[in-house]
Scaffold this motif. Structure first.
Motif, PDB file in Angstrom:
ATOM      1  N   PHE A  40       0.448  -1.136   0.045  1.00 20.39           N
ATOM      2  CA  PHE A  40       0.048   0.047  -0.119  1.00 20.39           C
ATOM      3  C   PHE A  40       1.066   1.268  -0.123  1.00 20.39           C
ATOM      4  O   PHE A  40       1.746   1.329   0.969  1.00 20.39           O
ATOM      5  CB  PHE A  40      -0.848  -0.066   1.260  1.00 20.39           C
ATOM      6  CG  PHE A  40      -1.926   1.077   1.337  1.00 20.39           C
ATOM      7  CD1 PHE A  40      -3.287   0.907   0.687  1.00 20.39           C
ATOM      8  CD2 PHE A  40      -1.588   2.354   1.663  1.00 20.39           C
ATOM      9  CE1 PHE A  40      -4.083   1.908   0.636  1.00 20.39           C
ATOM     10  CE2 PHE A  40      -2.438   3.495   1.738  1.00 20.39           C
ATOM     11  CZ  PHE A  40      -4.013   3.125   1.421  1.00 20.39           C
ATOM     12  N   ALA A  41       0.681   1.998  -0.830  1.00 19.71           N
ATOM     13  CA  ALA A  41       1.603   3.248  -1.055  1.00 19.71           C
ATOM     14  C   ALA A  41       0.786   4.344  -0.039  1.00 19.71           C
ATOM     15  O   ALA A  41      -0.430   4.622  -0.628  1.00 19.71           O
ATOM     16  CB  ALA A  41       1.912   3.815  -2.671  1.00 19.71           C
ATOM     17  N   ALA A  42       1.607   5.066   0.642  1.00 21.73           N
ATOM     18  CA  ALA A  42       0.847   5.979   1.526  1.00 21.73           C
ATOM     19  C   ALA A  42       0.498   7.252   1.062  1.00 21.73           C
ATOM     20  O   ALA A  42      -0.285   8.081   1.421  1.00 21.73           O
ATOM     21  CB  ALA A  42       1.784   5.889   2.689  1.00 21.73           C
ATOM     22  N   THR A  59      -0.840  -2.119  -4.751  1.00 20.20           N
ATOM     23  CA  THR A  59      -2.282  -2.503  -4.693  1.00 20.20           C
ATOM     24  C   THR A  59      -3.426  -1.484  -5.199  1.00 20.20           C
ATOM     25  O   THR A  59      -4.419  -1.673  -5.342  1.00 20.20           O
ATOM     26  CB  THR A  59      -2.611  -2.768  -3.156  1.00 20.20           C
ATOM     27  OG1 THR A  59      -2.312  -1.453  -2.594  1.00 20.20           O
ATOM     28  CG2 THR A  59      -1.955  -4.045  -2.596  1.00 20.20           C
ATOM     29  N   GLY A  60      -2.693  -0.158  -5.569  1.00 23.61           N
ATOM     30  CA  GLY A  60      -3.611   0.948  -6.275  1.00 23.61           C
ATOM     31  C   GLY A  60      -2.796   2.155  -6.283  1.00 23.61           C
ATOM     32  O   GLY A  60      -1.847   2.282  -5.749  1.00 23.61           O
ATOM     33  N   TRP A  61      -3.682   3.084  -7.049  1.00 23.42           N
ATOM     34  CA  TRP A  61      -2.905   4.506  -7.151  1.00 23.42           C
ATOM     35  C   TRP A  61      -3.570   5.296  -6.047  1.00 23.42           C
ATOM     36  O   TRP A  61      -4.924   5.162  -5.780  1.00 23.42           O
ATOM     37  CB  TRP A  61      -3.229   5.017  -8.579  1.00 23.42           C
ATOM     38  CG  TRP A  61      -2.649   4.132  -9.680  1.00 23.42           C
ATOM     39  CD1 TRP A  61      -3.311   3.290 -10.295  1.00 23.42           C
ATOM     40  CD2 TRP A  61      -1.441   4.041  -9.760  1.00 23.42           C
ATOM     41  NE1 TRP A  61      -2.311   2.827 -11.242  1.00 23.42           N
ATOM     42  CE2 TRP A  61      -1.126   3.185 -11.022  1.00 23.42           C
ATOM     43  CE3 TRP A  61      -0.106   4.544  -9.473  1.00 23.42           C
ATOM     44  CZ2 TRP A  61       0.154   2.973 -11.579  1.00 23.42           C
ATOM     45  CZ3 TRP A  61       1.309   4.611 -10.070  1.00 23.42           C
ATOM     46  CH2 TRP A  61       1.064   3.685 -11.082  1.00 23.42           C
ATOM     47  N   GLY A  84      -6.832   6.155  -2.228  1.00 25.85           N
ATOM     48  CA  GLY A  84      -6.468   7.296  -1.357  1.00 25.85           C
ATOM     49  C   GLY A  84      -5.148   7.274  -0.704  1.00 25.85           C
ATOM     50  O   GLY A  84      -4.085   6.414  -1.368  1.00 25.85           O
ATOM     51  N   ARG A  85      -4.929   7.849   0.200  1.00 24.56           N
ATOM     52  CA  ARG A  85      -3.801   8.265   0.713  1.00 24.56           C
ATOM     53  C   ARG A  85      -3.676   8.209   2.265  1.00 24.56           C
ATOM     54  O   ARG A  85      -4.533   8.684   3.044  1.00 24.56           O
ATOM     55  CB  ARG A  85      -2.999   9.391   0.271  1.00 24.56           C
ATOM     56  CG  ARG A  85      -3.753  10.611   0.507  1.00 24.56           C
ATOM     57  CD  ARG A  85      -3.119  11.875  -0.233  1.00 24.56           C
ATOM     58  NE  ARG A  85      -1.819  12.294   0.050  1.00 24.56           N
ATOM     59  CZ  ARG A  85      -1.010  13.049  -0.339  1.00 24.56           C
ATOM     60  NH1 ARG A  85      -1.207  13.542  -1.667  1.00 24.56           N
ATOM     61  NH2 ARG A  85       0.049  13.448   0.115  1.00 24.56           N
ATOM     62  N   GLU A  96      -8.925   2.422   7.191  1.00 24.52           N
ATOM     63  CA  GLU A  96     -10.103   1.449   7.109  1.00 24.52           C
ATOM     64  C   GLU A  96      -9.784   0.840   5.463  1.00 24.52           C
ATOM     65  O   GLU A  96      -9.923  -0.278   5.577  1.00 24.52           O
ATOM     66  CB  GLU A  96     -11.493   1.822   7.340  1.00 24.52           C
ATOM     67  CG  GLU A  96     -12.459   0.495   7.150  1.00 24.52           C
ATOM     68  CD  GLU A  96     -13.908   1.106   7.617  1.00 24.52           C
ATOM     69  OE1 GLU A  96     -14.796   0.230   7.709  1.00 24.52           O
ATOM     70  OE2 GLU A  96     -13.839   2.262   7.923  1.00 24.52           O
ATOM     71  N   ALA A  97      -9.558   1.603   4.648  1.00 24.19           N
ATOM     72  CA  ALA A  97      -9.234   1.015   3.298  1.00 24.19           C
ATOM     73  C   ALA A  97      -8.003   0.157   3.340  1.00 24.19           C
ATOM     74  O   ALA A  97      -7.707  -0.825   2.780  1.00 24.19           O
ATOM     75  CB  ALA A  97      -8.904   2.169   2.314  1.00 24.19           C
TER      76      ALA A  97
END
Length: 348
Positions: A40-42, A59-61, A84-85, A96-97
């Motif tokens: 997960f990119a913060a 896992t996502g942008w 999101g971030r 939560e995501a």
């Protein structure tokens, strides 16, 4: 809220069955799984870093790719979800995501100030997910690639990219060694449709200008940091000989705007529009994308000297960079669309 808290408590008790210790840029010793398959990119800078090193783990942008950006990212990763971030305004709402995704690792790339250390420690404690902080300063780029490449299980790729970064810096340093400070171009970064937002010398937004050998005219001796709003009078007094921008509206209007007509850069046709796909070449975000911007800007500021250092063919260098860093082979059409205005050609 109670189910989330229960899940947090359970996850906090979980530790990887097989883990190894990784020391991040903040000096934190983090237990990372032997095999990292999901990250997960913060924030946006971290997403670029992870994508460059190991795209299959992303896992996502933080922000989903826009239509005009898709062609410049390898096809399997164009439709990754928007996650999101964790860092920045409103970031913690996405905890939560993170729990739903259950990544093997969280990565942040940028500042390692106390604020970010506290956030990393807190998220790691609450979720049980290891969280690495990687220093995002421009001159730390090679080390960042080595550290995260090792953590993600792709040390060879991390080393190859680190060596590429070091070679780019070495070419530039050899050029700048022969150029006295007072002989270097005076550059202004024009942000926003009016061109009056800029970054002060030393800010992460203008780091690329200074590293490429430009003298940032937004310089008050270090009294002011970060982004600021300048007045037209201040720009006139500074009178830069080169202007760079990523804002198409400003670029399209500046040549006919009477307020800018007296500026040397406008009179000499030295206003340049930075490409922004899939990520900005100046910042937006300040990540590995700036390495391509550094190559571009060195060629703008020192075309003859840069050519002597082995540069000068922007199309060839762009193709090579996008292939090596972004895992994509650019078509002729996509390449021309990307560089349409980067060499100062006026919009049609």
């Amino acid at each position: 809220m109670r189910p989330l808290l229960t899940l947090l408590a359970l996850l906090a008790l979980v530790s990887p069955a097989h883990a190894r210790s990784v020391t991040d840029s903040a000096g934190r010793v983090v237990e990372v799984p032997d095999t990292v398959t999901t990250v997960f990119a913060a924030g946006p800078p971290a997403s670029v870093l992870v994508y460059v090193l190991k795209p299959e783990a992303l896992t996502g942008w933080p922000r989903a790719l826009r239509p005009e950006e898709r062609a410049y990212v390898a096809e399997p990763y164009r439709d990754l979800p928007e996650t999101g971030r964790l860092t920045g305004r409103g970031g913690e709402a996405n905890l939560e995501a993170v729990l739903k995704i259950k990544p093997d690792l969280i990565v942040d790339f940028g500042s390692v100030r106390d604020t970010y250390i506290d956030l990393a420690d807190r998220v790691q404690e609450q979720t049980g997910i290891p969280y690495l902080l990687i220093d995002g300063r421009f001159d730390n780029t090679a080390e960042a690639l080595r550290v995260l490449g090792g953590a993600l299980g792709v040390p060879e790729r991390g080393e190859a990219l680190a060596q590429d970064v070091e070679a780019r810096f070495a070419r530039l340093d050899a050029l700048l060694a022969e150029v006295p400070e007072d002989a270097r171009p005076r550059v202004y970064l024009a942000r926003g449709p009016e061109g009056l937002e800029t970054g002060m010398k030393g800010s992460i937004n203008t780091e690329i200008i200074e590293r490429a050998g430009g003298r940032n005219v937004a310089d008050d001796g270090g009294a002011t940091k970060g982004l600021v709003n300048a007045s037209m009078e201040q720009v006139i007094v500074a009178n830069p000989d080169t202007i760079v921008t990523w804002d198409q509206n400003f670029f399209a209007a500046v040549q006919d705007d009477p307020l800018w007509q007296g500026i040397d850069a406008v009179q000499k046709g030295r206003v340049f529009l930075s490409p922004t796909a899939p990520f900005g070449w100046i910042d937006r975000p300040p990540s590995l994308n700036r390495m391509m911007g550094l190559t571009w800007m060195a060629g703008l500021l020192y075309p003859e000297r840069w050519s002597e250092q082995g540069g000068g063919d922007l199309r060839a260098e762009t193709r090579a960079f996008y292939n090596l860093y972004y895992h994509v082979d650019l078509s002729d059409e996509d390449l021309e669309g990307l560089l349409e205005w980067a060499e100062g050609r006026p919009p049609e």
